[in-house]
Design a protein around this motif. Structure first.
Motif, PDB file in Angstrom:
ATOM      1  N   UNK A 167      57.703  39.713 -15.566  1.00 35.31           N
ATOM      2  CA  UNK A 167      56.573  39.332 -16.417  1.00 35.31           C
ATOM      3  C   UNK A 167      55.422  40.340 -16.371  1.00 35.31           C
ATOM      4  N   UNK A 168      55.685  41.614 -16.638  1.00 36.75           N
ATOM      5  CA  UNK A 168      54.614  42.617 -16.504  1.00 36.75           C
ATOM      6  C   UNK A 168      53.503  42.480 -17.536  1.00 36.75           C
ATOM      7  N   UNK A 169      53.747  41.791 -18.624  1.00 29.10           N
ATOM      8  CA  UNK A 169      52.709  41.681 -19.660  1.00 29.10           C
ATOM      9  C   UNK A 169      52.040  40.307 -19.679  1.00 29.10           C
ATOM     10  N   UNK A 170      52.401  39.458 -18.714  1.00 27.39           N
ATOM     11  CA  UNK A 170      51.948  38.057 -18.782  1.00 27.39           C
ATOM     12  C   UNK A 170      50.426  37.911 -18.822  1.00 27.39           C
ATOM     13  N   UNK A 171      49.707  38.769 -18.083  1.00 30.13           N
ATOM     14  CA  UNK A 171      48.261  38.565 -17.971  1.00 30.13           C
ATOM     15  C   UNK A 171      47.457  39.604 -18.764  1.00 30.13           C
ATOM     16  N   UNK A 172      48.102  40.302 -19.702  1.00 32.91           N
ATOM     17  CA  UNK A 172      47.444  41.446 -20.352  1.00 32.91           C
ATOM     18  C   UNK A 172      47.004  41.145 -21.783  1.00 32.91           C
ATOM     19  N   UNK A 173      45.950  41.832 -22.210  1.00 33.12           N
ATOM     20  CA  UNK A 173      45.506  41.776 -23.593  1.00 33.12           C
ATOM     21  C   UNK A 173      46.404  42.644 -24.470  1.00 33.12           C
ATOM     22  N   UNK A 174      46.151  42.629 -25.797  1.00 37.28           N
ATOM     23  CA  UNK A 174      47.040  43.321 -26.730  1.00 37.28           C
ATOM     24  C   UNK A 174      47.180  44.824 -26.466  1.00 37.28           C
ATOM     25  N   UNK A 175      46.065  45.502 -26.144  1.00 39.22           N
ATOM     26  CA  UNK A 175      46.159  46.946 -25.971  1.00 39.22           C
ATOM     27  C   UNK A 175      46.906  47.308 -24.693  1.00 39.22           C
ATOM     28  N   UNK A 176      46.575  46.582 -23.612  1.00 31.85           N
ATOM     29  CA  UNK A 176      47.266  46.822 -22.340  1.00 31.85           C
ATOM     30  C   UNK A 176      48.753  46.491 -22.476  1.00 31.85           C
ATOM     31  N   UNK A 177      49.047  45.471 -23.244  1.00 32.39           N
ATOM     32  CA  UNK A 177      50.447  45.110 -23.471  1.00 32.39           C
ATOM     33  C   UNK A 177      51.182  46.248 -24.153  1.00 32.39           C
ATOM     34  N   UNK A 178      50.547  46.827 -25.181  1.00 35.07           N
ATOM     35  CA  UNK A 178      51.157  47.963 -25.872  1.00 35.07           C
ATOM     36  C   UNK A 178      51.412  49.121 -24.904  1.00 35.07           C
ATOM     37  N   UNK A 179      50.413  49.388 -24.054  1.00 30.36           N
ATOM     38  CA  UNK A 179      50.567  50.459 -23.071  1.00 30.36           C
ATOM     39  C   UNK A 179      51.748  50.191 -22.142  1.00 30.36           C
ATOM     40  N   UNK A 180      51.858  48.947 -21.707  1.00 28.51           N
ATOM     41  CA  UNK A 180      52.935  48.598 -20.785  1.00 28.51           C
ATOM     42  C   UNK A 180      54.297  48.748 -21.449  1.00 28.51           C
ATOM     43  N   UNK A 181      54.405  48.333 -22.700  1.00 26.02           N
ATOM     44  CA  UNK A 181      55.689  48.471 -23.404  1.00 26.02           C
ATOM     45  C   UNK A 181      56.031  49.950 -23.575  1.00 26.02           C
ATOM     46  N   UNK A 182      55.017  50.774 -23.850  1.00 24.94           N
ATOM     47  CA  UNK A 182      55.250  52.216 -23.946  1.00 24.94           C
ATOM     48  C   UNK A 182      55.705  52.800 -22.608  1.00 24.94           C
ATOM     49  N   UNK A 183      55.089  52.295 -21.545  1.00 19.90           N
ATOM     50  CA  UNK A 183      55.450  52.740 -20.204  1.00 19.90           C
ATOM     51  C   UNK A 183      56.918  52.410 -19.914  1.00 19.90           C
ATOM     52  N   UNK A 184      57.342  51.223 -20.278  1.00 21.67           N
ATOM     53  CA  UNK A 184      58.732  50.809 -20.061  1.00 21.67           C
ATOM     54  C   UNK A 184      59.683  51.751 -20.802  1.00 21.67           C
ATOM     55  N   UNK A 185      59.347  52.047 -22.058  1.00 24.75           N
ATOM     56  CA  UNK A 185      60.189  52.974 -22.831  1.00 24.75           C
ATOM     57  C   UNK A 185      60.241  54.347 -22.174  1.00 24.75           C
ATOM     58  N   UNK A 186      59.061  54.825 -21.725  1.00 27.49           N
ATOM     59  CA  UNK A 186      58.982  56.177 -21.144  1.00 27.49           C
ATOM     60  C   UNK A 186      59.790  56.253 -19.853  1.00 27.49           C
ATOM     61  N   UNK A 187      59.703  55.225 -19.029  1.00 30.41           N
ATOM     62  CA  UNK A 187      60.445  55.217 -17.754  1.00 30.41           C
ATOM     63  C   UNK A 187      61.939  55.202 -18.034  1.00 30.41           C
TER      64      UNK A 187
END
Ligand SMILES: Nc1ncnc2c1ncn2[C@@H]1O[C@H](COP(=O)(O)OP(=O)(O)O)[C@@H](O)[C@H]1O
Ligand SMILES: [Mg+2]
Length: 248
Positions: A167-187
């Protein structure tokens, strides 16, 4: 993972569950609260031991009796709270407890330059980010930057093959969520397979290659994202066909 079962007292949290993860993929695990998602990955990361079942990596059976065993097998998890020491900069967090030592006149010192260079290299080569503030305390970092440091630490702890994110995006706002999804793709693009637990099908459909659905402690099914709709997956989550208007 094959035929994994796990009970807590009389409660059967996992019943005969299989999970397959391929190199270079993001596998999402979805399902209602209590479906067994976290328990399944805690068996994989050595937090819990299964009552029954087998874990194989690259075809070889591995015994995962502790977190250390799991890390030695190339599997590490990043949890929601990330576990960073806020007062320390990124390199000290990435190398916490495994600091490189150099000797000067026979005396041991922490090799800060080595730590810094390797941190920057891991962030660049495995996480796909460059942090302008790598030497600042991580409390000054954005949520996405903190997540990148936590992932870099997981990568540094192991010959990492599998990164688990619950649940890495559970507590995040929209922009942070986008960053996290990008991070997942990059990794993923840099060679680490990822298991992503999420309750958000939009996020899952953005980053996952396949989705494993858990229901009531069992594997309800697996969907290939490219060939499935949210409705297919939702149907597996609730165990029935859902009507056209249902939304997630
Ligand atoms: N440490 C534990 N002790 C007792 N019961 C637990 C423990 N961890 C999980 N459970 C139970 O196991 C079931 C599955 O939980 P969990 O794997 O956390 O589900 P999910 O992550 O899908 O929400 C739930 O009924 C939960 O209450
Ligand atoms: Mg959970």
């Amino acid at each position: 993972m094959r035929g994994i079962s796990k009970s807590f007292g009389g409660l059967r949290a996992l019943m005969d569950v299989d999970l397959e993860l391929y190199p270079g993929e993001v596998l999402a695990i979805v399902g209602d609260n209590g479906a067994g998602k976290s328990t399944l990955i805690k068996v994989l990361t050595g937090v819990y031991q299964a009552d029954k079942g087998e874990i194989r990596i690259d075809g070889k059976t591995v015994q995962v009796r502790s977190r250390r065993d799991s890390i030695d097998a190339g599997i590490a998890a990043v949890y929601q709270n990330l576990g960073l020491v806020d007062s320390l900069p990124a390199p000290e967090n990435v190398f916490l407890g495994v600091e490189p030592i150099k000797r000067i006149f026979g005396l041991p010192f922490i090799d800060n330059r080595e730590m810094r260079e390797r941190t920057i290299a891991i962030l660049r080569d495995r996480v796909g980010v460059s942090l302008p503030n790598v030497d600042e305390p991580t409390r000054n970092f954005s949520g996405g930057q903190r997540q990148a440091v936590a992932i870099a630490r997981a990568i540094n702890a192991a010959e990492l093959k599998v990164l688990v994110m619950d649940e890495p995006t559970a507590a995040l706002g929209p922009e942070e969520t986008r960053n996290t999804l990008n991070l997942i793709r990059a990794v993923k693009e840099r060679g680490t397979s990822i298991i992503l637990i999420s309750h958000n099908l939009d996020h899952v459909f953005k980053v996952a290659d396949r989705v494993q659905v858990m229901r009531g402690g069992r594997k309800a099914g697996v969907a290939v994202v490219a060939n499935s709709t949210r409705r297919d997956v939702l149907g597996m989550i609730v165990g029935t066909d859902v009507d056209e208007d249902a939304h997630v």
